[in-house]
Design an enzyme around this catalytic site. Structure first.
Site, mmCIF file in Angstrom:
data_model
loop_
_atom_site.group_PDB
_atom_site.id
_atom_site.type_symbol
_atom_site.label_atom_id
_atom_site.label_comp_id
_atom_site.label_asym_id
_atom_site.label_seq_id
_atom_site.Cartn_x
_atom_site.Cartn_y
_atom_site.Cartn_z
ATOM 1 N N GLY A 14 -2.726 -12.493 0.890
ATOM 2 C CA GLY A 14 -4.800 -11.391 -0.126
ATOM 3 C C GLY A 14 -5.485 -11.944 0.640
ATOM 4 O O GLY A 14 -6.432 -12.624 0.862
ATOM 5 N N HIS A 109 -3.222 -1.556 8.288
ATOM 6 C CA HIS A 109 -2.053 -1.767 8.630
ATOM 7 C C HIS A 109 -1.717 -2.235 9.426
ATOM 8 O O HIS A 109 -2.003 -1.897 11.083
ATOM 9 C CB HIS A 109 -1.123 -0.338 8.643
ATOM 10 C CG HIS A 109 0.009 -0.018 9.283
ATOM 11 N ND1 HIS A 109 1.283 -0.248 8.368
ATOM 12 C CD2 HIS A 109 0.761 0.213 10.843
ATOM 13 C CE1 HIS A 109 2.557 -0.449 8.869
ATOM 14 N NE2 HIS A 109 1.625 -0.318 10.279
ATOM 15 N N ALA A 141 -3.402 8.768 2.874
ATOM 16 C CA ALA A 141 -3.014 10.144 2.366
ATOM 17 C C ALA A 141 -1.356 10.024 2.049
ATOM 18 O O ALA A 141 -0.900 9.043 1.864
ATOM 19 C CB ALA A 141 -2.727 10.926 3.659
ATOM 20 N N ASP A 145 1.373 5.617 5.749
ATOM 21 C CA ASP A 145 0.505 4.864 6.781
ATOM 22 C C ASP A 145 0.146 5.862 7.976
ATOM 23 O O ASP A 145 0.497 5.854 8.860
ATOM 24 C CB ASP A 145 1.983 4.047 7.967
ATOM 25 C CG ASP A 145 2.337 2.743 7.181
ATOM 26 O OD1 ASP A 145 1.364 2.404 6.017
ATOM 27 O OD2 ASP A 145 2.276 2.401 7.392
HETATM 28 C C1 GRF Z 1 -1.795 -7.425 6.673
HETATM 29 O O1 GRF Z 1 -0.612 -7.931 7.894
HETATM 30 C C2 GRF Z 1 -1.485 -6.031 6.679
HETATM 31 O O2 GRF Z 1 -1.999 -5.058 7.397
HETATM 32 C C3 GRF Z 1 -0.311 -5.597 5.750
HETATM 33 O O3 GRF Z 1 -0.530 -6.821 5.027
HETATM 34 C C4 GRF Z 1 -0.556 -8.267 6.007
HETATM 35 C C5 GRF Z 1 -1.024 -9.094 4.362
HETATM 36 O O4 GRF Z 1 -1.796 -9.923 4.181
HETATM 37 N N1 GRF Z 1 -0.556 -4.300 5.132
HETATM 38 P P1 GRF Z 1 -2.658 -10.510 3.448
HETATM 39 O O5 GRF Z 1 -2.292 -10.629 2.018
HETATM 40 O O6 GRF Z 1 -3.835 -9.858 3.748
HETATM 41 O O7 GRF Z 1 -3.112 -11.651 3.653
#
Ligand code: GRF
Length: 190
Positions: A14, A109, A141, A145
Protein backbone atom coordinates in the site's frame (compact mmCIF):
# COMPACT_ATOMS: atom_id res chain seq x y z
CA UNK A 1 -14.97 22.63 -4.11
CA UNK A 2 -16.71 19.30 -4.51
CA UNK A 3 -14.52 16.37 -3.55
CA UNK A 4 -14.90 13.11 -5.45
CA UNK A 5 -15.64 10.26 -3.04
CA UNK A 6 -12.88 7.73 -3.72
CA UNK A 7 -12.16 4.17 -2.65
CA UNK A 8 -8.70 2.60 -2.86
CA UNK A 9 -8.39 -1.14 -3.49
CA UNK A 10 -5.20 -2.86 -2.38
CA UNK A 11 -3.71 -6.34 -2.03
CA UNK A 12 -0.33 -5.57 -0.48
CA UNK A 13 1.97 -3.04 1.14
CA UNK A 14 0.00 0.00 0.00
CA UNK A 15 2.74 2.55 -0.63
CA UNK A 16 0.78 4.11 -3.50
CA UNK A 17 -2.33 4.08 -1.32
CA UNK A 18 -0.36 5.96 1.35
CA UNK A 19 0.75 8.55 -1.23
CA UNK A 20 -2.88 9.09 -2.27
CA UNK A 21 -4.07 9.42 1.34
CA UNK A 22 -1.29 11.93 2.05
CA UNK A 23 -2.10 14.00 -1.05
CA UNK A 24 -5.79 14.03 -0.18
CA UNK A 25 -5.03 15.73 3.14
CA UNK A 26 -4.46 18.99 1.27
CA UNK A 27 -7.57 21.17 1.56
CA UNK A 28 -7.64 21.85 -2.18
CA UNK A 29 -7.28 18.21 -3.24
CA UNK A 30 -10.29 17.22 -5.38
CA UNK A 31 -10.70 13.66 -4.02
CA UNK A 32 -11.64 12.39 -0.58
CA UNK A 33 -10.37 8.93 0.35
CA UNK A 34 -13.55 7.47 1.77
CA UNK A 35 -12.44 3.85 2.32
CA UNK A 36 -9.58 1.42 1.68
CA UNK A 37 -10.66 -2.08 0.73
CA UNK A 38 -8.34 -5.11 0.63
CA UNK A 39 -8.95 -8.57 -0.77
CA UNK A 40 -6.70 -10.13 1.88
CA UNK A 41 -6.48 -9.68 5.61
CA UNK A 42 -2.65 -9.60 5.55
CA UNK A 43 -2.39 -6.60 3.18
CA UNK A 44 0.19 -4.36 4.87
CA UNK A 45 -1.55 -1.23 3.63
CA UNK A 46 -4.54 -1.83 5.93
CA UNK A 47 -2.56 -0.81 9.01
CA UNK A 48 -1.22 2.29 7.23
CA UNK A 49 -4.74 3.38 6.22
CA UNK A 50 -5.99 2.72 9.72
CA UNK A 51 -3.20 4.80 11.22
CA UNK A 52 -4.11 7.60 8.81
CA UNK A 53 -7.70 7.53 10.04
CA UNK A 54 -9.21 6.09 6.87
CA UNK A 55 -11.89 3.42 7.16
CA UNK A 56 -10.67 -0.03 6.11
CA UNK A 57 -12.51 -3.11 5.02
CA UNK A 58 -11.40 -6.58 3.97
CA UNK A 59 -13.43 -8.71 1.58
CA UNK A 60 -11.75 -12.10 1.13
CA UNK A 61 -13.08 -13.70 -2.06
CA UNK A 62 -12.82 -17.20 -0.57
CA UNK A 63 -15.12 -16.21 2.27
CA UNK A 64 -17.85 -14.95 -0.07
CA UNK A 65 -17.91 -17.60 -2.81
CA UNK A 66 -15.24 -16.42 -5.26
CA UNK A 67 -15.35 -13.59 -7.77
CA UNK A 68 -19.14 -13.16 -8.10
CA UNK A 69 -19.54 -12.95 -4.32
CA UNK A 70 -16.50 -10.70 -4.03
CA UNK A 71 -17.80 -8.26 -6.62
CA UNK A 72 -21.31 -8.27 -5.11
CA UNK A 73 -19.87 -7.45 -1.68
CA UNK A 74 -17.61 -4.80 -3.21
CA UNK A 75 -20.56 -3.27 -5.07
CA UNK A 76 -22.55 -3.09 -1.84
CA UNK A 77 -19.68 -1.58 0.15
CA UNK A 78 -18.99 1.08 -2.50
CA UNK A 79 -22.65 1.94 -2.98
CA UNK A 80 -23.25 2.22 0.79
CA UNK A 81 -20.45 4.80 0.97
CA UNK A 82 -21.53 6.74 -2.14
CA UNK A 83 -18.16 6.07 -3.78
CA UNK A 84 -17.79 7.69 -7.20
CA UNK A 85 -14.30 6.60 -8.20
CA UNK A 86 -12.05 3.63 -7.44
CA UNK A 87 -8.24 3.70 -7.40
CA UNK A 88 -6.59 0.32 -7.82
CA UNK A 89 -3.22 0.48 -6.07
CA UNK A 90 -1.38 -2.82 -6.15
CA UNK A 91 -4.69 -4.66 -6.35
CA UNK A 92 -3.85 -8.10 -7.71
CA UNK A 93 -7.27 -9.30 -8.84
CA UNK A 94 -8.89 -9.06 -12.25
CA UNK A 95 -12.32 -7.41 -12.14
CA UNK A 96 -15.09 -8.66 -14.45
CA UNK A 97 -16.17 -6.67 -17.50
CA UNK A 98 -19.55 -6.21 -15.80
CA UNK A 99 -17.97 -4.67 -12.73
CA UNK A 100 -15.67 -2.48 -14.81
CA UNK A 101 -18.71 -1.29 -16.78
CA UNK A 102 -20.47 -0.22 -13.60
CA UNK A 103 -17.65 1.67 -11.85
CA UNK A 104 -15.13 4.30 -12.89
CA UNK A 105 -11.69 3.10 -11.86
CA UNK A 106 -8.05 4.11 -12.25
CA UNK A 107 -5.09 1.74 -12.07
CA UNK A 108 -1.35 2.27 -11.69
CA UNK A 109 0.91 -0.05 -13.64
CA UNK A 110 4.72 -0.18 -13.39
CA UNK A 111 5.63 0.30 -17.05
CA UNK A 112 5.21 2.78 -19.85
CA UNK A 113 2.07 1.23 -21.29
CA UNK A 114 1.37 -0.15 -23.82
CA UNK A 115 4.82 -1.71 -23.22
CA UNK A 116 5.03 -4.52 -20.68
CA UNK A 117 1.48 -5.28 -19.67
CA UNK A 118 1.16 -7.92 -16.95
CA UNK A 119 3.72 -8.99 -14.36
CA UNK A 120 7.53 -8.74 -13.94
CA UNK A 121 7.71 -5.51 -15.89
CA UNK A 122 11.10 -4.40 -14.52
CA UNK A 123 12.90 -7.66 -15.34
CA UNK A 124 11.37 -7.69 -18.82
CA UNK A 125 12.42 -4.09 -19.53
CA UNK A 126 15.98 -4.88 -18.40
CA UNK A 127 16.10 -8.08 -20.46
CA UNK A 128 15.12 -6.05 -23.53
CA UNK A 129 17.86 -3.50 -22.90
CA UNK A 130 15.26 -0.72 -22.55
CA UNK A 131 16.87 2.66 -21.82
CA UNK A 132 13.72 4.10 -20.39
CA UNK A 133 11.05 2.61 -18.14
CA UNK A 134 8.38 4.06 -15.88
CA UNK A 135 4.80 3.90 -14.72
CA UNK A 136 1.34 4.62 -16.08
CA UNK A 137 -1.98 5.61 -14.55
CA UNK A 138 -4.87 4.62 -16.80
CA UNK A 139 -8.62 4.24 -16.71
CA UNK A 140 -9.56 0.61 -16.13
CA UNK A 141 -11.05 -1.19 -19.12
CA UNK A 142 -12.17 -4.83 -19.30
CA UNK A 143 -8.91 -5.88 -20.97
CA UNK A 144 -5.97 -6.04 -18.54
CA UNK A 145 -3.64 -3.00 -18.43
CA UNK A 146 -5.42 -1.25 -21.28
CA UNK A 147 -7.76 1.71 -21.12
CA UNK A 148 -7.14 5.37 -21.75
CA UNK A 149 -3.89 6.70 -20.29
CA UNK A 150 -4.23 9.54 -17.78
CA UNK A 151 -0.53 10.17 -17.03
CA UNK A 152 2.90 8.56 -17.24
CA UNK A 153 6.20 9.00 -15.40
CA UNK A 154 9.43 8.23 -17.24
CA UNK A 155 12.40 6.76 -15.39
CA UNK A 156 15.84 6.20 -16.95
CA UNK A 157 17.34 2.73 -16.83
CA UNK A 158 20.83 3.17 -15.32
CA UNK A 159 23.97 1.10 -15.79
CA UNK A 160 24.09 -1.63 -13.15
CA UNK A 161 20.33 -1.67 -12.61
CA UNK A 162 18.77 -4.90 -11.48
CA UNK A 163 15.00 -5.46 -11.22
CA UNK A 164 14.94 -4.42 -7.55
CA UNK A 165 16.84 -1.16 -8.03
CA UNK A 166 14.80 -0.27 -11.08
CA UNK A 167 11.56 -1.17 -9.27
CA UNK A 168 12.53 1.13 -6.39
CA UNK A 169 13.18 4.07 -8.71
CA UNK A 170 9.90 3.45 -10.56
CA UNK A 171 8.01 3.17 -7.26
CA UNK A 172 9.30 6.57 -6.13
CA UNK A 173 8.06 8.05 -9.39
CA UNK A 174 4.69 6.31 -8.87
CA UNK A 175 4.22 8.07 -5.54
CA UNK A 176 4.24 11.46 -7.29
CA UNK A 177 2.45 10.24 -10.40
CA UNK A 178 -0.66 8.70 -8.86
CA UNK A 179 -1.74 11.72 -6.76
CA UNK A 180 -1.22 14.00 -9.80
CA UNK A 181 -3.17 11.65 -12.06
CA UNK A 182 -6.04 11.33 -9.59
CA UNK A 183 -6.21 15.11 -9.41
CA UNK A 184 -6.40 15.29 -13.20
CA UNK A 185 -9.01 12.51 -13.37
CA UNK A 186 -11.22 14.28 -10.81
CA UNK A 187 -11.38 17.33 -13.04
CA UNK A 188 -13.18 15.17 -15.55
CA UNK A 189 -15.74 13.94 -13.02
CA UNK A 190 -16.45 17.18 -11.13
C1 GRF B 1 3.17 -0.82 -7.80
O1 GRF B 1 4.40 -1.01 -8.44
C2 GRF B 1 2.07 -0.65 -8.80
O2 GRF B 1 2.47 -0.04 -9.98
C3 GRF B 1 1.67 -2.08 -9.09
O3 GRF B 1 1.80 -2.75 -7.86
C4 GRF B 1 2.74 -2.07 -7.04
C5 GRF B 1 2.03 -1.75 -5.77
O4 GRF B 1 2.86 -1.26 -4.77
N1 GRF B 1 0.34 -2.14 -9.66
P1 GRF B 1 2.24 -0.65 -3.45
O5 GRF B 1 1.35 -1.71 -2.83
O6 GRF B 1 1.45 0.56 -3.84
O7 GRF B 1 3.41 -0.32 -2.58
Amino acid sequence: MRRIETAILISGRGSNMAALIEAARAPDYPARIRVVIADRTDAGGLALADAAGVETLTIAPKAVGGRPGFEAALDAALTARAVELICLAGFMRILSADFVGRWRALNIHPSLLPAYKGLNTHARALADGAREHGATVHWVAPELDSGEIVAQARVPVLPGDDPERLAQRVLEAEHALYPAALRAACRRLA
